[in-house]
Design a protein around this motif. Structure first.
Motif: not given
Length: 231
Positions: A23-32
């Motif tokens: 719920e805290h992630d607006r977006s994530l990088t490929l690495g994450e």
């Protein structure tokens, strides 16, 4: 296809990619994403592109990824199968105001209980959760009530069925306690449970005795709306 272990693995990897978001992630990088699902970047990118075709993931301009609108549609479809929102939400709001605690409705999904509807307390110190959160059935009053009225055997569940409610004090979380009663539909068919939840220090014998009629009254109204009996 039956027996296609590679196909099953691909589905499981796709699901794990979606579940990597919180719920805290607006977006994530490929690495994450790669780190969270423990897969190499090439595999994650391939799965993400496949999910993007169905609008379950969206690639941002900076190459990061976010959840797509298709998931909102699926969530709405899931909730619509219960068709209780116009009835339940005002009742939960009133129950929360009357008791000073957060109020929620849960239904069983396999060996978990899912929060279908929720209204948070207005108090500064309160228990907060989100619609869609899943919890173990054997931890917390709402789960024990569902187990009891699903026919679970044992002295504890016999007692819950006998008195028609259950309260737990810091069982799932030391700081959280709950009071719950069952919900029924179509006569005696169990639908789930309704509960009030809050800090353990506010759940005294006195508060339970005071709030029990309020929880049962809300449960009776919801069950009645579904053609079910009440405790």
């Amino acid at each position: 296809m039956p027996g296609n272990s590679a196909g099953v693995a691909a589905v499981e990897r796709a699901v794990s990619l979606l579940e990597a978001f919180t719920e805290h992630d607006r977006s994530l990088t490929l690495g994450e994403l790669s780190r969270r699902v423990a897969l190499d970047k090439a595999t994650v990118l391939r799965i993400a592109r496949s999910l993007a075709k169905s609008h379950m993931l969206v690639r941002n301009e900076d190459a990061s990824w976010r959840l797509g609108h298709k998931l909102v549609q699926l969530g709405a479809l899931y909730q619509s199968t219960f068709n209780l929102t116009p009835i339940v939400e005002p009742l939960l709001a009133k129950l929360s105001d009357d008791t000073g605690e957060s109020a929620a409705v849960y239904a069983r999904e396999g060996d978990m209980r899912i929060c279908l509807h929720r209204h948070d307390s207005k108090q500064a110190i309160r228990h907060s959760a989100r619609v869609g959160n899943a919890f173990a059935l054997d931890k917390g009053a709402p789960g024990h009530v569902i187990l009891a009225f699903s026919g679970q055997s044992g002295e504890l569940y016999d007692l819950i069925r006998q008195r028609g409610y259950h309260a737990t004090f810091g069982e799932r979380d030391p700081e959280v306690s709950s009071l719950s009663v069952p919900l029924f539909r179509d006569g005696a068919e169990l639908f789930g449970s309704i509960a009030i939840t809050g800090p353990t220090n506010r759940f005294t014998e006195e508060s339970i005795e005071r709030n029990m009629p309020k929880v049962k009254a809300a449960a009776a109204q919801i069950s009645q709306a579904m053609g079910g009996r009440s405790i």
